[in-house]
Design a protein around this motif. Structure first.
Motif, PDB file in Angstrom:
ATOM      1  N   LYS A  66       0.832  -1.201   0.000  1.00  0.00           N
ATOM      2  CA  LYS A  66       0.000   0.000   0.000  1.00  0.00           C
ATOM      3  C   LYS A  66       0.869   1.255   0.000  1.00  0.00           C
ATOM      4  N   CYS A  69       2.574   1.926  -3.374  1.00  0.00           N
ATOM      5  CA  CYS A  69       1.704   2.529  -4.405  1.00  0.00           C
ATOM      6  C   CYS A  69       1.667   4.041  -4.257  1.00  0.00           C
ATOM      7  N   TYR A  70       1.549   4.516  -3.021  1.00  0.00           N
ATOM      8  CA  TYR A  70       1.525   5.963  -2.798  1.00  0.00           C
ATOM      9  C   TYR A  70       2.884   6.595  -3.113  1.00  0.00           C
ATOM     10  N   GLU A  73       3.592   6.828  -6.931  1.00  0.00           N
ATOM     11  CA  GLU A  73       2.881   7.942  -7.562  1.00  0.00           C
ATOM     12  C   GLU A  73       3.519   9.282  -7.190  1.00  0.00           C
ATOM     13  N   SER A  74       3.886   9.427  -5.920  1.00  0.00           N
ATOM     14  CA  SER A  74       4.464  10.692  -5.457  1.00  0.00           C
ATOM     15  C   SER A  74       5.828  10.948  -6.081  1.00  0.00           C
TER      16      SER A  74
END
Length: 299
Positions: A66, A69-70, A73-74
């Motif tokens: 999890k 994934c963040y 993207e960041s």
């Protein structure tokens, strides 16, 4: 909220992408123990396990997936932003919004655009025309990046900076044929002619009105046209006597198509100026284009 260093998140992202502590260490140019220690520090601050060790490296826990994934993207967003920034500072991308009066768009702007575009073809240049007062107010509100205007010593907004340019002589002109039928020896003779003037609320119009009032003249337009090229076109077709900048009719004067009226006192000189925002950082493309305009001013 934990005050976790972005460097730790970035290291986590590299380890997760590589799937190996050793490969991540090579990519980051640090030791494997340093990578392991940083991961443990991040897990401690987050309060959970991010990786499981396996024979060929590491795999993410469900919680780690999890977070990855963040982070993916960041970090990709940051990398794209850095790439965009690099393109902007290298003038590989960008837009310059220019506002100008009709006259100065002809006299200095176009040469600068041609030279600039040849050197930086990926920069978009948007040009629109308008009155100086409206254009400068638009600049102060961020609608434009550069305004080129006829300087009549008007008061500027506090966040606008003026870069002064060259002076140009205003003059009346007409065809030899028109002047043969309508001899002009003094300004009073203009009262009986068809005058092709600019709009009253333009800077040139204001300068002419002040000049006429100071010298007790009654000068009124038969044709009121804001565009200098249009005024010249009307004059060349024998429609009357036009007003404009001497530099814009020098070719026609040289070949005899038009004649400049030699009247005393001379009409005032007007000055081209550039307005840009001050106290704010303009884009690299804007600042570079201003340099090109300065070169045009000096020619």
């Amino acid at each position: 909220m934990n005050n976790i260093s972005f460097d730790l998140y970035n290291l986590f992202y590299v380890v997760a992408s590589a799937g190996s502590i050793s490969r991540a260490a090579e990519e980051l140019y640090i030791s494997q123990p340093a990578v392991t220690q940083s991961i443990r520090k991040l897990e401690m601050q987050l309060g959970g396990t991010l990786f499981y060790r396996v024979p060929k490296g590491v795999v993410l826990t469900e919680e780690g997936k999890k977070l990855y994934c963040y982070m993916k993207e960041s970090i990709e967003t940051i990398e794209n932003a850095e790439k965009k920034f690099s393109q902007y500072i290298n003038l590989e991308e960008g837009t310059i919004r220019i506002r100008c009066g009709n006259t100065f768009g002809v006299s200095i702007l176009y040469n600068a655009i041609l030279q600039f575009s040849n050197m930086f073809p990926k920069i978009n240049i948007e040009v629109s025309n308008g009155l100086a007062f409206d254009s400068i107010n638009g600049l102060s509100k961020g609608k434009y990046d550069i305004v080129i205007f006829k300087d009549s010593n008007q008061e500027l907004p506090t966040n606008v900076e003026k870069i002064e340019g060259p002076e140009d002589q205003l003059c009346f002109y007409a065809t030899p044929e028109y002047l043969k039928e309508n001899p002009i020896n003094k300004y009073q003779d203009l009262e009986n002619c068809n005058l092709i003037l600019t709009t009253k609320n333009s800077n040139t119009g204001k300068v002419l009105s002040e000049f006429a009032e100071k010298n007790g003249l009654k000068i009124s337009a038969r044709y009121e046209i804001s565009n200098s090229e249009a005024r010249k076109h009307f004059a060349k077709n024998g429609m009357g006597i036009a007003i404009g900048q001497e530099s814009l009719i020098k070719n026609e004067i040289a070949d005899g198509t038009l004649i400049k009226l030699d009247l005393k006192p001379d009409l005032p000189k007007i000055k081209a100026s550039i307005a840009i925002l001050k106290g704010e950082i303009s884009s690299f493309a804007t600042l570079k284009f201003v340099d090109f305009l300065r070169d045009e001013f000096e020619e």
